[in-house]
Design a protein around this motif. Structure first.
Motif, PDB file in Angstrom:
ATOM      1  N   SER A  47     -41.028 -96.262  59.795  1.00 30.05           N
ATOM      2  CA  SER A  47     -42.077 -95.716  58.922  1.00 30.05           C
ATOM      3  C   SER A  47     -42.085 -94.231  59.031  1.00 30.05           C
ATOM      4  O   SER A  47     -41.263 -93.652  59.878  1.00 30.05           O
ATOM      5  N   ARG A 107     -43.611-102.276  63.661  1.00 32.09           N
ATOM      6  CA  ARG A 107     -42.695-101.200  63.522  1.00 32.09           C
ATOM      7  C   ARG A 107     -42.140-100.563  64.841  1.00 32.09           C
ATOM      8  O   ARG A 107     -42.794-100.499  65.600  1.00 32.09           O
ATOM      9  N   THR A 126     -41.779 -97.721  54.240  1.00 34.15           N
ATOM     10  CA  THR A 126     -41.179 -98.392  55.384  1.00 34.15           C
ATOM     11  C   THR A 126     -39.666 -98.727  54.818  1.00 34.15           C
ATOM     12  O   THR A 126     -39.421 -98.884  53.576  1.00 34.15           O
TER      13      THR A 126
END
Length: 221
Positions: A47, A107, A126
């Motif tokens: 991200s 993430r 993302t």
């Protein structure tokens, strides 16, 4: 063909189109566990950040710049250089790890705005990426495994750091060292002890330091 049947046939392509789009959007943004590590490579979700954080201190103490090619990672040593490849378009960028994160489950790495833009990550937010270690300070293997150390103090005066280091070296049978950081043009001398694979070991040392009237802070290297 009656009117009802005609409307149904017209609606079918739109229905399938929406279903496909919804699945793709969900798969690219949901929390997904990191893929297994292989050598110096890790694959997972990236991200980006930097708009609200621009100018704020990073985990290293230096100011974050959304325009610099940097990134946040949960365990890689500060100062590690990595190549991040967007597996959805093949574009890559080389960044330096200077912060901790991301703090969203699933993430793996947070890129600065500039780094994310260079590999086409801004629009979707993302993407699946491959992270390859190019160099890591003081680390030759197990790049992605967390390593812990205990920071006892940070001084702007090197002599004070040397005095504390010598004092601790006579009392503690561990690696006592001084690590120098340059933050906004100023040098800081951080007295740190040990390298630990397990956080609990670092916590034990931190408690032991209280016997000497010192407070140790457990940090990721």
């Amino acid at each position: 063909m009656d009117r009802g049947t005609g409307l149904l046939l017209l609606a079918l392509p739109l229905l399938f189109s929406c279903a496909a789009f919804s699945k793709k959007s969900t798969d690219s943004t949901k929390g997904i566990e990191e893929y297994p590590i292989s050598g110096n490579t890790q694959i997972g979700i990236a991200s980006w950040y930097g708009i609200d954080e621009h100018g704020l201190p990073t985990a290293t103490g230096e100011r974050f710049s959304k325009n610099a090619l940097t990134a946040a990672h949960k365990s890689l040593p500060m100062g590690t250089t990595v190549r991040v490849t967007n597996l959805e378009n093949g574009r890559d960028v080389i960044v330096k790890i200077n912060d901790r994160g991301p703090f969203v489950e699933g993430r793996m790495i947070d890129l600065s705005y500039a780094a994310a833009r260079s590999i086409g990550l801004i629009r979707n937010g993302t993407a699946y990426v491959k992270v390859e270690v190019i160099s890591a300070p003081g680390r030759s293997s197990n790049f992605f495994e967390p390593k812990y150390t205990v920071q006892v103090a940070s001084f702007s005066d090197k002599d004070n750091a040397l005095m504390l280091k010598d004092k601790l070296a006579h009392r503690i049978d561990e690696d006592v060292r001084i690590e120098t950081s340059l933050i906004e043009g100023k040098h800081y001398y951080r007295v740190r002890i040990g390298h630990y694979d397990q956080r609990v070991k670092a916590e034990e040392l931190s408690l032991k330091l209280r016997d000497y009237g010192l407070t140790g802070k457990v940090i990721l290297e």
